[in-house]
Write a protein that holds these residues in place. Structure first.
Motif, PDB file in Angstrom:
ATOM      1  N   UNK A   1       0.826  -1.210   0.000  1.00 28.06           N
ATOM      2  CA  UNK A   1       0.000   0.000   0.000  1.00 28.06           C
ATOM      3  C   UNK A   1       0.864   1.265   0.000  1.00 28.06           C
ATOM      4  N   UNK A   2       0.746   2.101  -1.033  1.00 26.52           N
ATOM      5  CA  UNK A   2       1.527   3.345  -1.048  1.00 26.52           C
ATOM      6  C   UNK A   2       1.189   4.243   0.145  1.00 26.52           C
ATOM      7  N   UNK A   3      -0.042   4.142   0.635  1.00 27.44           N
ATOM      8  CA  UNK A   3      -0.427   4.991   1.769  1.00 27.44           C
ATOM      9  C   UNK A   3       0.203   4.496   3.064  1.00 27.44           C
ATOM     10  N   UNK A   4       0.258   3.186   3.254  1.00 28.02           N
ATOM     11  CA  UNK A   4       0.951   2.648   4.434  1.00 28.02           C
ATOM     12  C   UNK A   4       2.442   2.996   4.344  1.00 28.02           C
TER      13      UNK A   4
ATOM     14  N   UNK B   1      -4.849   3.446   7.694  1.00 26.25           N
ATOM     15  CA  UNK B   1      -4.380   2.976   6.385  1.00 26.25           C
ATOM     16  C   UNK B   1      -4.071   1.480   6.421  1.00 26.25           C
TER      17      UNK B   1
ATOM     18  N   UNK C   1      -6.072  -1.221   4.111  1.00 27.85           N
ATOM     19  CA  UNK C   1      -5.377  -2.183   3.238  1.00 27.85           C
ATOM     20  C   UNK C   1      -5.840  -3.606   3.538  1.00 27.85           C
TER      21      UNK C   1
END
Lengths: 405, 405
Positions: B304-307, B320, B324
């Motif tokens: 996950x790019x956000x994690x 986040x 995910x």
């Protein structure tokens, strides 16, 4: 910095829909962050919601209320997603519906709640509730543009689309707003989208038309592959204009085309305003054996961090495109020698390798454009699918590293 | 900047393996970019290769040669992946094997080629071929450290691991090197890994041991989710020390443990030196119903790019993580109220929401560390799986936006 001109349209007003916006100071003081839609009695409403298992409290309550009553109000706040908030999050969502219901003289289940913003923080109920009278006070048919701004989070621009068509001799209008810039890989819907028409459409047909249009628009975009906990898209038909019956295929088709146009435009604005986006990218997979493999290949390319950073750098690094296609799930026994790739009009890859005619100069010229199309021909069949995405820039990292601070 | 101290070990030499490194100037003049392994006659060799459909020419040729002959040489170049190069790429790979074979007096199919670097550029054959004599000249049992440096691309540090164990009263040694920092989501193997032992192990058992160890090590790491076109991991057994028979379970187990230790250490060094990495992250999913859902959940969080941007920012943005997990494929009917998440030793999420005992101060203290463990308890069964990843930083974007320039 959004890609292209993102200017709100002159919204068509929708007879039967009034919108009010107010400042509740949910995350930051001063900004307009609370929006109420009022729907005329007799309106049909359909919704599509996130498939994320951790769906937010308002998503759960909206689904529940939609089953119980004909909706009369949408209550939307930004700044706080009311997601991952457990039992108290559900209570807060219900309590805010009750408060609107009390002020407006309807039942609580006629109010659908929507939230967007930070996950996991309790909704600041005092501030939210105290702003409700001002939002109701502000209700107006002309409230679309204010509402488009009022639902923004990391969006840099408000997003809206509007269109009209003639159905059985009557003008039918459609207007819609949407928000979303990160955690965008909608699955059944986007972050938040609200679309209304003055046509008269019964709920089962409305639901079907919404699902089809969402599938062709919001479900074809990705910014970072992260499906939100709060995705919702609502479609309202107030019934003040032409009636559209399922049996009237011509009318259904005219409306379907117009609705897809509005929703695709909204979906594109989300990608154009993707967090840190500098490029708007169309990934079209052709000659696939089935719809699923076309979409898997397109989304694998659209999600690849290496493809996205190459786009950011305007680098025609086609090896990364091939590597992404090559790892896409569902492409069993792909004959790579049958793969062709076009970058804009430039033939980049033929027979699985760099095209003999390709020059870096030609590739770079396309990559420097703000709007780029990849066409990936798999040589396996007749099916085409398109998805839209943006690049992956320093600003994406900056925006998401700083989001909660 | 790698995470933690990445210092090459004092390699155990492996009787029967000599390694030579030379400068061919494939991408940049001056640097050592060509490595040759010489394997004693009678060595067993096993390999695992990328599952990317667009596998590179050297992968195809190595697979083919491995079926035909007992390998006597590995020829490895960095700076150019010889991938996406079509028919002429295959010809170049074969021709370079032939050249080594001619110089060394073996058949061409006893030479396995490996390449890593830019995809889609023709291999500069003149430069590669003219450096072969120098590499052969340099062959030495002590060549491991030079080779570890010689196979690097965007790696900032050379990577190696070494271990020994006693088997049936005889000391058995294992040494290995690996490279890789981006396009890392190995599927059956990592970018390039070369491991050798002096034990005597027949090919079928060697292949099984390699597959098991690769599955527990390289197949459990991800940097950016992009599976390379050139992934390979080779395991050589020269047979100069103890013989390990499949029926001797104690010996197999001792060797298996030692091999997994070496390969897991190599895999971890790849993550620690991930492009732009500032954090080394262990994602452990527990209480899963099966292995597949544990891995899907772990990899969805790890990709996950956000994690990953939250990790970069040392922000304990647990929403986040939940988002995910909630979108992970294969987690049908997940009861989110049964999900628990620990950040290091800190209870972050219980019953699907923020833990009552959680404080931002406690979460931030863990997130500021360079090495972080997420434990995600699904409450669905007894299975645990672990994957390793790194964060997503500005430098990742910089490195990959500039890679070809």
């Amino acid at each position: 910095m959004a890609v292209g001109e993102l200017v709100l349209p002159e919204f068509e007003t929708i007879d039967g829909v009034r919108i009010g916006t107010a400042s509740a100071g949910i995350k930051k003081p001063g900004r307009k962050d609370l929006v109420i839609f009022e729907l005329a009695e007799g309106s049909s409403v359909a919704g599509v919601f996130t498939l994320n298992a951790f769906c937010a409290a308002p998503v759960q309550v909206s689904r529940e209320h939609l089953q119980k009553s004909a909706p009369r109000f949408f209550l939307i706040n930004t700044g706080n997603a009311n997601a991952g908030t457990g039992v108290s999050g559900l209570e807060n969502a219900r309590q805010s519906c009750q408060a609107v219901a009390d002020l407006a003289g309807v039942t609580a289940s006629a109010v659908l709640p929507f939230s967007t913003g930070v996950i996991g923080e309790p909704l600041p109920m005092d501030r939210l509730l105290s702003a409700l009278p001002a939002a109701l006070e502000a209700l107006s048919e002309k409230g679309w543009a204010d509402a488009a701004a009022g639902i923004m989070t990391t969006d840099t621009k408000p997003k809206g689309a509007t269109a009209s068509c003639m159905i059985n001799g009557q003008p039918v209008k459609i207007s819609g707003i949407a928000k979303g810039a990160g955690m965008i890989r909608p699955n059944m819907a986007t972050m938040l989208g609200f679309v209304a028409t003055d046509a008269a459409i019964a709920q089962p047909l409305l639901k079907q038309l919404l699902s089809e249009a969402a599938d062709a628009s919001f479900n074809r975009i990705t910014i970072d592959g992260d499906t939100s906990t709060n995705d919702c898209c609502m479609l309202v038909a107030t019934g003040r204009s032409a009636e559209i019956n399922a049996a009237d295929h011509q009318a259904v088709e005219a409306f379907r085309t117009c609705l897809k146009q509005v929703m695709t435009q909204l979906a594109h604005t989300i990608v154009r305003d993707g967090e840190g986006a500098t490029k708007f990218v169309t990934v079209k997979v052709e000659q696939a054996g089935c719809r699923e493999e076309a979409l898997e290949a397109a989304f694998t390319v659209a999600h690849s961090p290496l493809v996205k950073t190459a786009l950011y750098a305007s680098d025609a690094n086609w090896g990364r495109i091939l590597a992404a296609v090559g790892r896409a799930p569902g492409l069993e026994n792909l004959d790579v020698s049958g793969v062709t790739v076009y970058l804009g009009d430039v033939l980049l890859v033929e027979k699985g390798g760099r095209a003999a005619s390709y020059t870096e100069a030609a590739g770079s010229a396309v990559m420097k454009q703000a709007e780029i199309t990849f066409r990936i021909l798999l040589g396996r069949g007749e099916i085409s699918e398109t998805v839209w995405t943006c690049d992956f820039s320093h600003d994406y990292v900056t925006i998401n590293a700083d989001y909660r601070t």
